[in-house]
Structures are given as C-alpha cells and as structure tokens.
Write an enzyme that holds these catalytic residues in place. Structure first.
Site, PDB file in Angstrom:
ATOM      1  N   SER A 136      -1.320  27.745 -12.329  1.00  0.00           N
ATOM      2  CA  SER A 136      -0.044  27.170 -12.787  1.00  0.00           C
ATOM      3  C   SER A 136      -0.234  25.699 -13.119  1.00  0.00           C
ATOM      4  O   SER A 136       0.274  24.821 -12.416  1.00  0.00           O
ATOM      5  CB  SER A 136       1.030  27.315 -11.701  1.00  0.00           C
ATOM      6  OG  SER A 136       1.264  28.666 -11.398  1.00  0.00           O
ATOM      7  N   GLU A 172      -4.457  36.056  11.538  1.00  0.00           N
ATOM      8  CA  GLU A 172      -3.609  36.783  12.479  1.00  0.00           C
ATOM      9  C   GLU A 172      -2.218  37.077  11.938  1.00  0.00           C
ATOM     10  O   GLU A 172      -1.537  37.975  12.424  1.00  0.00           O
ATOM     11  CB  GLU A 172      -3.514  36.037  13.807  1.00  0.00           C
ATOM     12  CG  GLU A 172      -2.915  34.648  13.697  1.00  0.00           C
ATOM     13  CD  GLU A 172      -2.964  33.878  15.004  1.00  0.00           C
ATOM     14  OE1 GLU A 172      -2.015  33.104  15.247  1.00  0.00           O
ATOM     15  OE2 GLU A 172      -3.925  34.049  15.760  1.00  0.00           O
ATOM     16  N   GLY A 210       1.028  23.596 -14.986  1.00  0.00           N
ATOM     17  CA  GLY A 210       2.185  22.746 -15.235  1.00  0.00           C
ATOM     18  C   GLY A 210       2.603  21.955 -14.008  1.00  0.00           C
ATOM     19  O   GLY A 210       3.237  20.910 -14.127  1.00  0.00           O
ATOM     20  N   ALA A 249      -8.143  38.433  -1.911  1.00  0.00           N
ATOM     21  CA  ALA A 249      -8.188  37.027  -2.321  1.00  0.00           C
ATOM     22  C   ALA A 249      -7.953  36.138  -1.116  1.00  0.00           C
ATOM     23  O   ALA A 249      -7.462  36.588  -0.083  1.00  0.00           O
ATOM     24  CB  ALA A 249      -7.133  36.760  -3.394  1.00  0.00           C
ATOM     25  N   GLU A 294     -13.695  36.854   2.367  1.00  0.00           N
ATOM     26  CA  GLU A 294     -12.410  37.503   2.109  1.00  0.00           C
ATOM     27  C   GLU A 294     -12.571  39.002   1.856  1.00  0.00           C
ATOM     28  O   GLU A 294     -11.742  39.796   2.295  1.00  0.00           O
ATOM     29  CB  GLU A 294     -11.694  36.831   0.929  1.00  0.00           C
ATOM     30  CG  GLU A 294     -11.196  35.432   1.235  1.00  0.00           C
ATOM     31  CD  GLU A 294     -10.100  35.386   2.297  1.00  0.00           C
ATOM     32  OE1 GLU A 294      -9.372  36.382   2.492  1.00  0.00           O
ATOM     33  OE2 GLU A 294      -9.960  34.327   2.941  1.00  0.00           O
TER      34      GLU A 294
END
Length: 185
Positions: A116, A143, A118, A79, A95
């Site tokens: 998230s 790095e 909220g 990810a 990625e």
C-alpha cells in the site's frame, strides 16, 4: 532534473504518533514539488514474506485465519513479518514451518512488492516452496494465531479468487504466479 526530483516530497519534520508491536505511525511535514507544504500520514512496517507451498501433486497449501481488520476469516498463503535483521529467506522458512508444519527442500524467490505505497512502506517478499516434507516437531506459531490448513488444486484456488473466497492481494498474486509458472509440479 532527474525523474525522482521532479516528484520528490522533501520531509521537513517527522512526528511519531503511535509506536506499536508491529507498526509505527508517523506524521510527516513535507514540501511538495511546487513549493507548497502538506502533511503525510505514514505507516512504518518491518516488511513481510509470503510463501506459496507447492505439494508434490501440484496442490498448494493455504491457511485460514481470522483477520480482525476485516472482521472475517480469510484464506491466504502462509505469511509473516520480518524480525529485526532477519533475511526474508529465513523468515519464509520459519513461517512455512510455523503455519503449516512443513519444511521445504527448495525455496524460490518469486518477487517483492509494496502492499500500500500510498501510506505504508511495507514490502512483501514472495517465495515458492517445493519439496515439502512434514516436520516431526514443527516450530510453534504465535500464541495469538489460530490457523486451519487447506490443500487445494490450482484450479480450485483460481475459482476462490474469482468468486471472492480469496480476497487477499498477496494470495491472489501468488495463485496467478503459480498458474503462469508452469513448474508447479
């Protein structure tokens, strides 16, 4: 009155509290639907991708890396965050190569979700990668990022979710998706 208007909090002021390399933290003054005022602490994030790398034999590739926020190493699907103006598909391919050394013939958009809501606006775009092939000179990752690869069966990954060895929401979701996809091979 629309459903949104019924619950909407109108922002009357915003102050940036912290501007970092990855996130910005803001403090908003809002008017609630009942007319009262409140403060909201918000984390602004550029968004991210998660990739489910599926090998020819059906195993999936996980990366193990240390996560400072939780103070431990975690097993996750590859990810990373979106760069400014970058399409999620481009980020996913980058990625995948940086973290695993693989490129893919097929990249399948699975879904996107808020992590998230909220307090943060981060949205993760999940992809499945098939037709993996090792890249001779893969792109180098950050790095300050150290990862170790694990190739596991879907059953092993499910056990890791059940016993807590996989504790990351995007990875648990990815494994559940792969289990239900029936097209893992």
């Amino acid at each position: 009155m629309s459903h949104l208007e019924k619950f909407e909090e109108k922002t009357i002021g915003t102050r940036t509290i912290y501007q970092g390399k990855i996130i910005t933290v803001e403090l908003d003054d809002v008017i609630l639907p009942d007319g009262k005022s409140a403060k909201r602490e918000l984390v602004r994030h550029p968004g991210a991708v998660a990739v489910i790398p599926i090998l020819e034999d059906g195993r999936i590739v996980l990366v193990e890396q240390y996560r400072k926020a939780l103070g431990k190493a975690m097993l996750e699907v590859p990810a990373g965050k979106l760069e400014p103006g970058e399409a999620p598909e481009v980020t996913a391919r980058r990625e995948l190569e940086e973290e695993t050394g693989y490129a893919c013939d097929e990249l399948i958009a699975v879904t996107s979700f808020a992590t998230s809501p909220g307090f943060a606006d981060e949205v993760v775009h999940v992809f499945a990668a098939k037709g993996l092939n090792a890249v001779e000179n893969p792109l180098q990752g950050d790095e300050d990022e150290f990862v170790e690869l694990h190739e596991v069966t879907l059953e092993e990954a499910e056990e890791m979710v059940a016993d807590g060895r996989i504790f990351d929401a995007k990875t648990a979701f990815s494994i559940l998706w792969a289990k239900g996809a029936r097209n893992v091979r």
